[in-house]
Design a protein around this motif. Structure first.
Motif, PDB file in Angstrom:
ATOM      1  N   GLU A   1      69.229  24.916  58.912  1.00 25.02           N
ATOM      2  CA  GLU A   1      68.617  25.815  59.900  1.00 25.02           C
ATOM      3  C   GLU A   1      67.300  25.269  60.455  1.00 25.02           C
ATOM      4  O   GLU A   1      66.798  25.735  61.473  1.00 25.02           O
ATOM      5  N   VAL A   2      66.727  24.285  59.760  1.00 22.77           N
ATOM      6  CA  VAL A   2      65.439  23.720  60.161  1.00 22.77           C
ATOM      7  C   VAL A   2      65.661  22.298  60.661  1.00 22.77           C
ATOM      8  O   VAL A   2      66.155  21.444  59.919  1.00 22.77           O
ATOM      9  N   THR A   3      65.313  22.016  61.905  1.00 25.00           N
ATOM     10  CA  THR A   3      65.519  20.679  62.457  1.00 25.00           C
ATOM     11  C   THR A   3      64.498  19.702  61.874  1.00 25.00           C
ATOM     12  O   THR A   3      63.446  20.095  61.363  1.00 25.00           O
TER      13      THR A   3
ATOM     14  N   GLU B   1      61.114  20.075  63.682  1.00 23.26           N
ATOM     15  CA  GLU B   1      60.365  21.246  63.209  1.00 23.26           C
ATOM     16  C   GLU B   1      59.742  20.960  61.844  1.00 23.26           C
ATOM     17  O   GLU B   1      58.571  21.259  61.603  1.00 23.26           O
TER      18      GLU B   1
ATOM     19  N   TYR C   1      50.381  27.749  63.397  1.00 22.32           N
ATOM     20  CA  TYR C   1      50.984  28.213  62.145  1.00 22.32           C
ATOM     21  C   TYR C   1      50.163  29.370  61.561  1.00 22.32           C
ATOM     22  O   TYR C   1      50.716  30.331  61.026  1.00 22.32           O
TER      23      TYR C   1
ATOM     24  N   GLN D   1      50.987  32.795  63.025  1.00 27.68           N
ATOM     25  CA  GLN D   1      52.250  33.346  62.536  1.00 27.68           C
ATOM     26  C   GLN D   1      52.150  33.836  61.100  1.00 27.68           C
ATOM     27  O   GLN D   1      52.664  34.905  60.747  1.00 27.68           O
TER      28      GLN D   1
ATOM     29  N   PHE E   1      60.760  29.082  57.431  1.00 29.81           N
ATOM     30  CA  PHE E   1      61.431  28.541  58.611  1.00 29.81           C
ATOM     31  C   PHE E   1      62.915  28.881  58.586  1.00 29.81           C
ATOM     32  O   PHE E   1      63.499  29.282  59.593  1.00 29.81           O
ATOM     33  N   LYS E   2      63.530  28.716  57.437  1.00 31.83           N
ATOM     34  CA  LYS E   2      64.952  29.012  57.290  1.00 31.83           C
ATOM     35  C   LYS E   2      65.248  30.466  57.639  1.00 31.83           C
ATOM     36  O   LYS E   2      66.274  30.781  58.261  1.00 31.83           O
TER      37      LYS E   2
ATOM     38  N   GLY F   1      63.691  32.237  59.725  1.00 30.17           N
ATOM     39  CA  GLY F   1      63.315  32.536  61.107  1.00 30.17           C
ATOM     40  C   GLY F   1      61.976  33.224  61.253  1.00 30.17           C
ATOM     41  O   GLY F   1      61.668  33.786  62.314  1.00 30.17           O
TER      42      GLY F   1
ATOM     43  N   ARG G   1      57.975  29.152  63.242  1.00 30.65           N
ATOM     44  CA  ARG G   1      58.517  28.087  64.083  1.00 30.65           C
ATOM     45  C   ARG G   1      57.431  27.070  64.369  1.00 30.65           C
ATOM     46  O   ARG G   1      56.234  27.381  64.328  1.00 30.65           O
ATOM     47  N   THR G   2      57.852  25.854  64.624  1.00 31.37           N
ATOM     48  CA  THR G   2      56.935  24.797  65.033  1.00 31.37           C
ATOM     49  C   THR G   2      56.930  24.699  66.541  1.00 31.37           C
ATOM     50  O   THR G   2      57.993  24.548  67.162  1.00 31.37           O
TER      51      THR G   2
END
Length: 273
Positions: free
Chosen positions: A67-69, A72, A115, A118, A234-235, A237, A240-241
């Motif tokens: 789920e995390v590129t 990211e 970051y 968030q 991140f996984k 949701g 996000r970066t």
């Protein structure tokens, strides 16, 4: 050893943030295998991130879920963990179970700042943020309740549009005097400074004057558990970066130059792909 995705850093700072794929493991390594997708913070004195391959330790390497590129994830280790450390230093409970606090985050569209916004919202904080005019909508989209253009008189004075006094200031910018902070802090407010080499001296002076307001220098001491915690957010949701731009490794010098300009929005990424 991993084949990394890389975020750019200043040329005099070793590149330590990487995300990529494990291609070789050393003797005695457990929990990882060749082919694992991972994110890692390399040893500061060794660096080595701007290369086709990098040597990482298991202590600061965690698996990256699909789920995390890679792009990211590559932004997380230093900027993300610095933001996490700052909010933890402020006593913010990131599950939202703690009391609400009024927080100011300077340079909120930058690598650490975006970051921090968030994470602060996950901690049930009221967030006032500063950034350039072009990034106001972006910072609002990250969750900031009030956003100041740092070039305006209101932005320069750091005053909350709703008249709030800040319990904590997460200071990610440069060139702001203590007197400017002090006027905006609540009675026992704290400035958590990630930028200034003189922060330690200022902190000592404030203690000597018995001020209830204080400046707290931030020293990053990352742990694998912290990195794993961030990747999990991140996984899910919850984080996000924001990626300013992506450069191929052959143009790493251009990425450095853009980073040194000091006006990147979020993270600058260098990739092998």
């Amino acid at each position: 050893m991993i084949r990394p995705f890389l975020p750019s850093r200043f040329p005099f700072v070793p590149v330590t943030d990487v995300a990529g794929e494990v291609v070789e493991i050393g003797p005695g390594v457990q929990g990882f295998k060749v082919g694992d997708k991972v994110v890692s913070k390399l040893k500061l004195l060794r660096g080595g991130g701007l290369a086709e391959y990098a040597v990482a330790t298991t202590e600061l390497t965690v698996k990256r879920p699909p789920e995390v590129t890679s792009a990211e994830a590559a932004g997380i280790p230093i900027a993300g963990l610095t933001a996490l450390r700052a909010l933890t230093k402020a006593g913010i409970k990131l599950d939202g179970s703690g009391p609400s606090a009024d927080i100011l985050i300077t340079a909120a569209s930058g690598g650490v700042g975006h970051y921090a916004v968030q994470l602060a919202k996950l901690g049930n904080a009221h967030v006032t943020a500063t950034c350039g005019a072009r990034n106001i909508n972006l910072v609002k989209s990250l969750g900031a309740d009030e956003v100041l253009d740092y070039k305006t008189p209101e932005g320069e004075s750091l005053k909350s549009p709703s008249g709030r006094k800040y319990d904590y200031i997460i200071h990610c910018a440069t060139g702001i005097r203590w007197s400017t902070f002090e006027a905006c802090l609540s009675e026992r407010g704290k400035v958590i400074d990630i930028t200034s080499p003189t922060a330690m001296l200022t902190s000592v002076i404030k203690k000597m004057t018995f001020s209830k307001k204080s400046l707290v220098p931030l020293v990053l001491n990352p742990k694998g558990g912290d990195l794993e915690f961030m990747v999990e957010l991140f996984k899910e949701g919850k984080l996000r970066t924001v990626i300013d731009s992506i450069f191929p490794l052959a143009k790493a010098e251009e990425a450095w130059a853009k980073s040194m300009d000091g006006h990147a929005t979020g993270k600058i990424i260098v990739t092998l792909e």
